[in-house]
Design an enzyme around this catalytic site. Structure first.
Site, PDB file in Angstrom:
ATOM      1  N   SER A 179       0.793  -1.220   0.000  1.00  0.00           N
ATOM      2  CA  SER A 179       0.000   0.000   0.000  1.00  0.00           C
ATOM      3  C   SER A 179       0.831   1.278   0.000  1.00  0.00           C
ATOM      4  O   SER A 179       0.338   2.318  -0.401  1.00  0.00           O
ATOM      5  CB  SER A 179      -0.960   0.006   1.192  1.00  0.00           C
ATOM      6  OG  SER A 179      -0.290  -0.255   2.392  1.00  0.00           O
ATOM      7  N   HIS A 207      -5.528  -3.294  -2.710  1.00  0.00           N
ATOM      8  CA  HIS A 207      -5.231  -2.341  -3.788  1.00  0.00           C
ATOM      9  C   HIS A 207      -5.179  -3.000  -5.165  1.00  0.00           C
ATOM     10  O   HIS A 207      -4.775  -2.357  -6.132  1.00  0.00           O
ATOM     11  CB  HIS A 207      -3.904  -1.632  -3.507  1.00  0.00           C
ATOM     12  CG  HIS A 207      -3.931  -0.861  -2.224  1.00  0.00           C
ATOM     13  ND1 HIS A 207      -4.457   0.403  -2.126  1.00  0.00           N
ATOM     14  CD2 HIS A 207      -3.546  -1.201  -0.968  1.00  0.00           C
ATOM     15  CE1 HIS A 207      -4.370   0.824  -0.880  1.00  0.00           C
ATOM     16  NE2 HIS A 207      -3.821  -0.137  -0.154  1.00  0.00           N
ATOM     17  N   LYS A 242     -11.944   0.696  -1.844  1.00  0.00           N
ATOM     18  CA  LYS A 242     -10.935   1.287  -2.728  1.00  0.00           C
ATOM     19  C   LYS A 242     -11.479   1.260  -4.157  1.00  0.00           C
ATOM     20  O   LYS A 242     -12.379   2.024  -4.469  1.00  0.00           O
ATOM     21  CB  LYS A 242      -9.607   0.591  -2.497  1.00  0.00           C
ATOM     22  CG  LYS A 242      -9.067   1.078  -1.145  1.00  0.00           C
ATOM     23  CD  LYS A 242      -8.035   0.268  -0.474  1.00  0.00           C
ATOM     24  CE  LYS A 242      -7.712   0.930   0.855  1.00  0.00           C
ATOM     25  NZ  LYS A 242      -7.156   0.017   1.843  1.00  0.00           N
TER      26      LYS A 242
HETATM   27  C1  LIG Z   1      -7.129  -0.061   3.300  1.00  0.00           C
HETATM   28  C2  LIG Z   1      -6.471  -1.345   3.617  1.00  0.00           C
HETATM   29  C3  LIG Z   1      -7.031  -2.222   4.546  1.00  0.00           C
HETATM   30  C4  LIG Z   1      -8.181  -1.832   5.431  1.00  0.00           C
HETATM   31  O1  LIG Z   1      -9.386  -1.876   4.780  1.00  0.00           O
HETATM   32  P1  LIG Z   1     -10.608  -0.991   5.321  1.00  0.00           P
HETATM   33  O2  LIG Z   1     -11.787  -1.574   4.681  1.00  0.00           O
HETATM   34  O3  LIG Z   1     -10.295   0.398   4.889  1.00  0.00           O
HETATM   35  O4  LIG Z   1     -10.639  -1.124   6.818  1.00  0.00           O
HETATM   36  C5  LIG Z   1      -6.462  -3.470   4.670  1.00  0.00           C
HETATM   37  N1  LIG Z   1      -5.357  -3.818   3.984  1.00  0.00           N
HETATM   38  C6  LIG Z   1      -4.762  -2.980   3.116  1.00  0.00           C
HETATM   39  C7  LIG Z   1      -3.548  -3.415   2.384  1.00  0.00           C
HETATM   40  C8  LIG Z   1      -5.292  -1.713   2.923  1.00  0.00           C
HETATM   41  O5  LIG Z   1      -4.693  -0.863   2.108  1.00  0.00           O
END
Ligand SMILES: *Cc1c(COP(=O)(O)O)cnc(C)c1O
Length: 406
Positions: A179, A207, A242
């Site tokens: 990320s 992602h 996302k």
């Molecule tokens: C954003 C993210 C999460 C968390 O997900 P949410 O639904 O926002 O709580 C978990 N793992 C990764 C790699 C992320 O980027």
């Protein structure tokens, strides 16, 4: 002085290290523009990679769902919270990623933080990439399994650790797309190692889902580990806030593992189910992602990535070369531009903000010391002119920060 008074000193210490964070009040505008504390900014900080968060089809789906289901789910999915919408979404998610079964969660963070402890416990062994997301790390801690951290993407080191571990149960956990760096894990190689050492593999594709692989079916599909090639030892996890533009997450995998997670994942059992309105929004987002509109959005995103990388390539502009900034080798929507020290990254962020752009600086301790960066997040919601505006603002920022004494 009681220990309560220490908090003032702790907060002051954050200020001294430029680590105090504060939130902005945001209202979305057209395209990738946001009204931020009353000012309109062109934003490069959203994980809404396909521009679905504002899409009319998703809005309509939510309106219809509210009319049918109301607003809240009312209970845990184990009681009466598992709506027909949530059930349909689980079937569609499983089909999208080409795995037998899926389980829909209300948040990604809580998913990983509790899926890991549902799989391993004290006496078991965990193998974790050094750059994994915080929720995998917290899940590892909660599990009380022995954690072996391997250097980022260092598969020979991972193999050595797997071979040396006497534990009977081994679980490898990894982001699929990292990320803060934007690079993609070598999933086929990770899976081969897990097969050789009888380990399970938990992949966090927050992602990648919606973006990677055919029709955006995700990192596992891109690696060919789906459908008839699905592995009995892989648990796939992805988030829905996302590229899918909504909120929530899911895990998918072999029936017996998903059934076990349904029984034993505490953030699933002891949390109110995600409301049907969100499930219906995700279903609408998924139809888009898998269809021709999804292909069109992914193509736009790819064009933006190419445009940015060309503009920031070594030799493309003397101001960037002089500033010593380094774009990391990423092919995804996450394009980190390494600036160096925390304070320097903050100065560049401020210079961009003065020009009406919002690009977040990511600082230590989120990233290693000396690699504070701008995390440029690109989206299909951007226009080519937005990417050019970013490049132009970066040129001006590079020239002005280079003029400062070291
Ligand atoms: C954003 C993210 C999460 C968390 O997900 P949410 O639904 O926002 O709580 C978990 N793992 C990764 C790699 C992320 O980027």
């Amino acid at each position: 002085m009681t220990w309560l008074d220490e908090f003032d000193g702790r907060l002051a210490a954050l200020d001294a290290q430029s680590l105090r964070r504060r939130r902005r009040e945001v209202v979305p505008e057209q395209g990738a523009r946001l009204r931020v504390d009353g000012t309109s900014l062109l934003a490069f900080c959203s994980n809404d990679y396909l521009g679905l968060a504002q899409d009319p089809l998703l809005r309509e789906a939510v309106h219809a769902a509210v009319d049918r289901y109301g607003v809240g789910s009312g209970a845990s999915p184990m009681v009466s919270g598992h709506s027909a919408a949530n059930a349909a979404l689980e079937r569609e998610l499983a089909q999208a990623v080409g795995l037998p079964r899926a389980l829909y969660f209300y948040a990604g963070y809580a998913t990983n933080a509790s899926v890991v402890p549902a799989l391993v416990a004290q006496g078991d062994a965990l193998f974790s990439d050094a750059l994994n997301h915080a929720c995998l790390i917290d899940g590892a801690r909660l599990s009380r399994a022995t954690v072996h951290r391997y250097r980022h993407a260092d598969l020979p080191q991972l193999e050595a650790l797997l071979a040396a571990s006497p534990a009977r149960r081994k679980l490898v956990i990894s982001d699929a797309v990292f990320s803060m760096d934007g690079d993609v894990a070598d999933i086929a190689a990770l899976h081969a190692l897990c097969e050789r050492h009888d380990a399970l593999l938990l992949l966090d594709d927050a992602h990648g889902f919606g973006l990677l692989g055919p029709q955006g079916r995700g990192a596992l599909a891109a690696a060919g580990l789906c459908g008839a090639q699905a592995s009995p030892r892989v648990i796939y996890m992805a988030t829905l806030g996302k590229a899918l533009g909504v909120a929530g997450a899911f895990v998918a995998g072999p029936d017996r593992l998903v059934e076990w997670l349904l029984q034993k994942t505490r953030s699933y059992t002891y949390a109110t189910a995600a409301p049907a309105l969100l499930a219906e929004a995700v279903r609408a987002g998924l139809r888009c992602v898998l269809g021709p509109d999804g292909d069109r959005r992914r193509q736009q995103l790819q064009a933006h990535i190419a445009q940015l990388r060309e503009g920031l390539a070594p030799g493309a502009d003397a101001a960037f070369d002089a500033a010593g900034w380094a774009l990391m080798p990423s092919a995804t929507a996450i394009q980190p531009l390494v600036i160096g020290e925390n304070a320097a990254a903050l100065r560049v962020m401020a210079a961009l903000r003065e020009q009406g752009l919002w690009v977040p600086a990511i600082r230590t301790p989120t990233v290693p010391t000396g690699t504070a960066r701008l995390r440029i997040a690109l989206s299909a919601a951007h226009q080519p002119s937005d990417i050019e505006a970013l490049l132009q603002a970066l040129r001006i920022a590079a020239a002005s920060t280079a003029a400062l004494p070291a």
